[in-house]
Motif scaffolding. Structure first.
Motif, PDB file in Angstrom:
ATOM      1  N   ALA A 220       6.184  10.278   6.025  1.00  0.00           N
ATOM      2  CA  ALA A 220       5.948  11.684   6.339  1.00  0.00           C
ATOM      3  C   ALA A 220       5.889  11.913   7.850  1.00  0.00           C
ATOM      4  CB  ALA A 220       4.656  12.157   5.692  1.00  0.00           C
ATOM      5  N   GLY A 221       5.452  10.944   8.617  1.00  0.00           N
ATOM      6  CA  GLY A 221       5.332  11.089  10.059  1.00  0.00           C
ATOM      7  C   GLY A 221       6.566  10.706  10.839  1.00  0.00           C
ATOM      8  N   GLU A 222       7.617  10.328  10.145  1.00  0.00           N
ATOM      9  CA  GLU A 222       8.834   9.887  10.830  1.00  0.00           C
ATOM     10  C   GLU A 222       9.595  11.080  11.401  1.00  0.00           C
ATOM     11  OE1 GLU A 222      12.656   6.990   9.940  1.00  0.00           O
ATOM     12  OE2 GLU A 222      11.414   7.662   8.297  1.00  0.00           O
TER      13      GLU A 222
ATOM     14  N   ASP B  98       0.861  -1.179   0.000  1.00  0.00           N
ATOM     15  CA  ASP B  98       0.000   0.000   0.000  1.00  0.00           C
ATOM     16  C   ASP B  98       0.901   1.234   0.000  1.00  0.00           C
ATOM     17  OD1 ASP B  98      -1.942   1.869   0.247  1.00  0.00           O
ATOM     18  OD2 ASP B  98      -2.684   1.206   2.198  1.00  0.00           O
ATOM     19  N   ARG B  99       1.098   1.830  -1.155  1.00  0.00           N
ATOM     20  CA  ARG B  99       2.027   2.952  -1.313  1.00  0.00           C
ATOM     21  C   ARG B  99       1.566   4.188  -0.524  1.00  0.00           C
ATOM     22  NH1 ARG B  99       6.414   0.682  -3.546  1.00  0.00           N
ATOM     23  NH2 ARG B  99       5.886  -0.651  -5.289  1.00  0.00           N
ATOM     24  N   ASP B 100       0.258   4.407  -0.425  1.00  0.00           N
ATOM     25  CA  ASP B 100      -0.243   5.566   0.317  1.00  0.00           C
ATOM     26  C   ASP B 100       0.083   5.437   1.801  1.00  0.00           C
ATOM     27  OD1 ASP B 100      -1.264   6.737  -1.974  1.00  0.00           O
ATOM     28  OD2 ASP B 100      -3.201   5.716  -1.762  1.00  0.00           O
ATOM     29  N   ALA B 101      -0.074   4.242   2.350  1.00  0.00           N
ATOM     30  CA  ALA B 101       0.229   4.033   3.763  1.00  0.00           C
ATOM     31  C   ALA B 101       1.721   4.244   4.025  1.00  0.00           C
ATOM     32  CB  ALA B 101      -0.191   2.632   4.195  1.00  0.00           C
ATOM     33  N   TRP B 102       2.567   3.784   3.118  1.00  0.00           N
ATOM     34  CA  TRP B 102       4.009   3.970   3.298  1.00  0.00           C
ATOM     35  C   TRP B 102       4.397   5.441   3.198  1.00  0.00           C
ATOM     36  CZ3 TRP B 102       7.577   1.283   5.501  1.00  0.00           C
ATOM     37  CH2 TRP B 102       7.425  -0.089   5.630  1.00  0.00           C
ATOM     38  N   SER B 103       3.770   6.176   2.306  1.00  0.00           N
ATOM     39  CA  SER B 103       4.107   7.606   2.200  1.00  0.00           C
ATOM     40  C   SER B 103       3.663   8.337   3.463  1.00  0.00           C
ATOM     41  CB  SER B 103       3.493   8.219   0.957  1.00  0.00           C
ATOM     42  OG  SER B 103       2.088   8.161   1.016  1.00  0.00           O
ATOM     43  N   ASP B 104       2.515   7.963   4.043  1.00  0.00           N
ATOM     44  CA  ASP B 104       2.071   8.561   5.313  1.00  0.00           C
ATOM     45  C   ASP B 104       3.034   8.209   6.447  1.00  0.00           C
ATOM     46  OD1 ASP B 104      -0.096   9.630   4.034  1.00  0.00           O
ATOM     47  OD2 ASP B 104      -1.524   8.097   4.733  1.00  0.00           O
ATOM     48  N   TYR B 105       3.510   6.986   6.462  1.00  0.00           N
ATOM     49  CA  TYR B 105       4.462   6.542   7.477  1.00  0.00           C
ATOM     50  C   TYR B 105       5.766   7.330   7.367  1.00  0.00           C
ATOM     51  CZ  TYR B 105       7.887   3.559   9.785  1.00  0.00           C
ATOM     52  OH  TYR B 105       8.899   3.094  10.569  1.00  0.00           O
TER      53      TYR B 105
END
Length: 68
Positions: A53-55, A44-51
């Motif tokens: 971004a929140g790092e 899930d590319r969207d979930a990884w981009s959110d992850y």
């Protein structure tokens, strides 16, 4: 015929694998099923981009204290 070619040579490892596949004909299917448990997943590319971004970035010297 090439000079260094051996006729009908198979290594011990190849013989072992061939014998194992003869004893357990379902081995290939079992390996594919095991791989599917851990590796063959849809990403899930969207979930990884959110992850990402929140790092929070780590400080360069993690174990050094600020006390002077």
């Amino acid at each position: 015929m090439p000079f260094f070619q051996r006729k009908h040579y198979t290594s011990e490892a190849t013989d072992f694998i061939n014998d194992l596949k003869k004893q357990r004909p379902t081995l290939d299917a079992e390996q594919r099923a095991g791989r599917a448990l851990l590796w063959d997943k849809k990403v899930d590319r969207d979930a990884w981009s959110d992850y990402d971004a929140g790092e929070i970035k780590q400080k360069p010297y993690v174990y050094q204290t600020d006390a002077s």
